[in-house]
Design a protein around this motif. Structure first.
Motif, PDB file in Angstrom:
ATOM      1  N   UNK A 150      19.437  -2.030 -37.986  1.00  0.00           N
ATOM      2  CA  UNK A 150      19.213  -0.686 -37.239  1.00  0.00           C
ATOM      3  C   UNK A 150      19.702   0.113 -37.934  1.00  0.00           C
ATOM      4  N   UNK A 151      19.474   0.156 -38.888  1.00  0.00           N
ATOM      5  CA  UNK A 151      20.132   1.370 -40.693  1.00  0.00           C
ATOM      6  C   UNK A 151      19.100   1.387 -41.120  1.00  0.00           C
ATOM      7  N   UNK A 152      18.240   0.395 -41.684  1.00  0.00           N
ATOM      8  CA  UNK A 152      16.458   0.071 -42.176  1.00  0.00           C
ATOM      9  C   UNK A 152      15.603   0.770 -40.871  1.00  0.00           C
ATOM     10  N   UNK A 153      16.024   0.389 -40.013  1.00  0.00           N
ATOM     11  CA  UNK A 153      14.982   0.663 -38.756  1.00  0.00           C
ATOM     12  C   UNK A 153      15.212   2.398 -38.594  1.00  0.00           C
ATOM     13  N   UNK A 154      16.377   2.881 -38.816  1.00  0.00           N
ATOM     14  CA  UNK A 154      17.168   4.231 -38.944  1.00  0.00           C
ATOM     15  C   UNK A 154      15.912   5.307 -39.982  1.00  0.00           C
ATOM     16  N   UNK A 155      16.130   4.340 -40.999  1.00  0.00           N
ATOM     17  CA  UNK A 155      15.731   4.830 -42.148  1.00  0.00           C
ATOM     18  C   UNK A 155      14.105   4.735 -42.458  1.00  0.00           C
ATOM     19  N   UNK A 156      13.864   4.382 -41.288  1.00  0.00           N
ATOM     20  CA  UNK A 156      12.088   3.885 -41.793  1.00  0.00           C
ATOM     21  C   UNK A 156      11.433   5.361 -40.613  1.00  0.00           C
ATOM     22  N   UNK A 157      12.424   5.344 -39.773  1.00  0.00           N
ATOM     23  CA  UNK A 157      12.355   7.211 -39.190  1.00  0.00           C
ATOM     24  C   UNK A 157      12.819   8.374 -39.443  1.00  0.00           C
ATOM     25  N   UNK A 158      13.676   8.184 -40.880  1.00  0.00           N
ATOM     26  CA  UNK A 158      13.701   9.351 -41.717  1.00  0.00           C
ATOM     27  C   UNK A 158      14.998  10.295 -40.943  1.00  0.00           C
ATOM     28  N   UNK A 159      15.903   9.596 -40.549  1.00  0.00           N
ATOM     29  CA  UNK A 159      17.017  10.355 -39.867  1.00  0.00           C
ATOM     30  C   UNK A 159      17.890   9.284 -41.137  1.00  0.00           C
ATOM     31  N   UNK A 160      18.188   8.670 -41.673  1.00  0.00           N
ATOM     32  CA  UNK A 160      18.749   7.462 -42.476  1.00  0.00           C
ATOM     33  C   UNK A 160      18.020   7.629 -43.894  1.00  0.00           C
ATOM     34  N   UNK A 161      19.353   7.922 -44.708  1.00  0.00           N
ATOM     35  CA  UNK A 161      19.101   7.168 -46.174  1.00  0.00           C
ATOM     36  C   UNK A 161      19.776   6.343 -46.735  1.00  0.00           C
ATOM     37  N   UNK A 162      19.234   6.027 -47.638  1.00  0.00           N
ATOM     38  CA  UNK A 162      19.804   4.844 -48.461  1.00  0.00           C
ATOM     39  C   UNK A 162      19.999   5.316 -49.618  1.00  0.00           C
ATOM     40  N   UNK A 163      21.707   5.298 -50.548  1.00  0.00           N
ATOM     41  CA  UNK A 163      21.568   5.345 -51.486  1.00  0.00           C
ATOM     42  C   UNK A 163      22.407   4.334 -52.254  1.00  0.00           C
ATOM     43  N   UNK A 164      20.959   4.250 -53.472  1.00  0.00           N
ATOM     44  CA  UNK A 164      22.217   3.066 -53.746  1.00  0.00           C
ATOM     45  C   UNK A 164      23.054   2.955 -54.778  1.00  0.00           C
ATOM     46  N   UNK A 165      24.234   2.615 -55.134  1.00  0.00           N
ATOM     47  CA  UNK A 165      25.181   2.125 -55.550  1.00  0.00           C
ATOM     48  C   UNK A 165      25.305   1.323 -55.804  1.00  0.00           C
ATOM     49  N   UNK A 166      26.226   0.019 -56.394  1.00  0.00           N
ATOM     50  CA  UNK A 166      26.181  -1.369 -56.630  1.00  0.00           C
ATOM     51  C   UNK A 166      25.751  -1.828 -55.448  1.00  0.00           C
TER      52      UNK A 166
ATOM     53  N   UNK B  79      19.820   0.201 -28.081  1.00  0.00           N
ATOM     54  CA  UNK B  79      21.275   0.907 -28.266  1.00  0.00           C
ATOM     55  C   UNK B  79      21.844   0.505 -29.238  1.00  0.00           C
ATOM     56  N   UNK B  80      22.418  -0.505 -30.306  1.00  0.00           N
ATOM     57  CA  UNK B  80      23.078  -0.905 -31.478  1.00  0.00           C
ATOM     58  C   UNK B  80      22.291   0.236 -32.536  1.00  0.00           C
ATOM     59  N   UNK B  81      21.299   0.941 -32.723  1.00  0.00           N
ATOM     60  CA  UNK B  81      20.442   1.871 -33.268  1.00  0.00           C
ATOM     61  C   UNK B  81      21.925   2.777 -33.458  1.00  0.00           C
TER      62      UNK B  81
ATOM     63  N   UNK C  14      23.702  -8.600 -40.073  1.00  0.00           N
ATOM     64  CA  UNK C  14      22.572  -8.517 -40.506  1.00  0.00           C
ATOM     65  C   UNK C  14      22.325  -7.533 -38.590  1.00  0.00           C
ATOM     66  N   UNK C  15      21.952  -7.594 -38.202  1.00  0.00           N
ATOM     67  CA  UNK C  15      21.579  -6.957 -36.333  1.00  0.00           C
ATOM     68  C   UNK C  15      21.903  -4.906 -37.382  1.00  0.00           C
ATOM     69  N   UNK C  16      23.461  -5.157 -37.493  1.00  0.00           N
ATOM     70  CA  UNK C  16      23.254  -3.350 -38.545  1.00  0.00           C
ATOM     71  C   UNK C  16      22.516  -3.045 -39.395  1.00  0.00           C
ATOM     72  N   UNK C  17      22.010  -3.829 -40.214  1.00  0.00           N
ATOM     73  CA  UNK C  17      21.410  -3.567 -41.599  1.00  0.00           C
ATOM     74  C   UNK C  17      19.850  -3.723 -41.288  1.00  0.00           C
TER      75      UNK C  17
ATOM     76  N   UNK D 159      29.608   0.450 -41.945  1.00  0.00           N
ATOM     77  CA  UNK D 159      29.010   0.997 -40.434  1.00  0.00           C
ATOM     78  C   UNK D 159      28.892  -0.098 -39.792  1.00  0.00           C
ATOM     79  N   UNK D 160      28.788  -1.354 -39.871  1.00  0.00           N
ATOM     80  CA  UNK D 160      29.732  -2.621 -38.926  1.00  0.00           C
ATOM     81  C   UNK D 160      31.027  -2.218 -38.151  1.00  0.00           C
ATOM     82  N   UNK D 161      32.180  -1.741 -38.716  1.00  0.00           N
ATOM     83  CA  UNK D 161      33.182  -2.066 -38.655  1.00  0.00           C
ATOM     84  C   UNK D 161      33.304  -0.615 -37.750  1.00  0.00           C
ATOM     85  N   UNK D 162      32.479   0.498 -38.674  1.00  0.00           N
ATOM     86  CA  UNK D 162      32.551   1.621 -37.360  1.00  0.00           C
ATOM     87  C   UNK D 162      32.646   0.987 -35.678  1.00  0.00           C
ATOM     88  N   UNK D 163      31.734   0.698 -36.058  1.00  0.00           N
ATOM     89  CA  UNK D 163      30.235   0.347 -34.181  1.00  0.00           C
ATOM     90  C   UNK D 163      31.559  -0.326 -33.739  1.00  0.00           C
TER      91      UNK D 163
END
Length: 163
Positions: free
Chosen positions: A129-145, A87-89, A124-127, A109-113
């Motif tokens: 979830x984001x990493x799991x979605x990244x591994x599934x190929x539906x979320x991407x990481x953009x490195x800024x600060x 559900x969280x993902x 940490x749970x949101x982090x 993202x946490x605040x939006x959820x």
């Protein structure tokens, strides 16, 4: 245990479809009954699947490693079509920035959820979830600060099933 090509393909189906039911595999494999699916699983793939607490068919970690298939994903060379996630993902997928929007931090993202759902997950749970979605190929990481996230696909192109 050495698997034939058919067994390996069917095992990959289990990995991608998990958690799944006999009926879903019956339709996918063109079998006559759920009993035939059960017999096939026991005779050919017994070492690579189990039934969870709700009696759904799941693949062992070895099955995912052996097949190279991504758990809980369905799609083809054109991309992911269905993801099966907790559900969280699903909530994170619904609120994270779209592919044409500016990427956002884990805290954003946490605040939006928290705002969109009656939920109060830990950062940490949101982090995770984001990493799991990244591994599934539906979320991407953009490195800024700090690492930021946004969808890698159009939200409407993916069906999300909560497991």
């Amino acid at each position: 245990m050495i698997l034939s090509e058919e067994e390996r393909e069917r095992l990959a189906d289990i990995v991608r479809l998990q958690p799944t039911k006999n009926k879903e595999l019956q339709e996918r494999w063109g079998m006559e009954s759920g009993s035939e699916v059960h017999s096939y699983l026991e005779d050919h793939l017994a070492d690579y699947y189990y039934r969870n607490d709700d009696s759904y068919i799941c693949a062992t970690p070895e099955a995912a490693e052996l097949t190279g298939a991504d758990p809980g994903l369905e799609g083809d060379e054109n991309g992911v079509e269905i993801i099966r996630v907790p559900e969280l993902e699903a909530q994170v997928f619904e609120v994270v920035a779209g592919p044409d929007e500016r990427s956002e931090s884990v805290v954003s993202v946490l605040q939006k959820v928290r705002s969109a759902f009656d939920a109060d997950p830990e950062v940490d749970a949101v982090r995770e979830a984001l990493q799991s979605l990244r591994r599934k190929g539906v979320v991407e990481v953009v490195y800024r600060t700090v690492p930021t996230f946004k969808l890698a696909v159009e939200r409407d192109d993916v069906d999300v099933e909560v497991v």
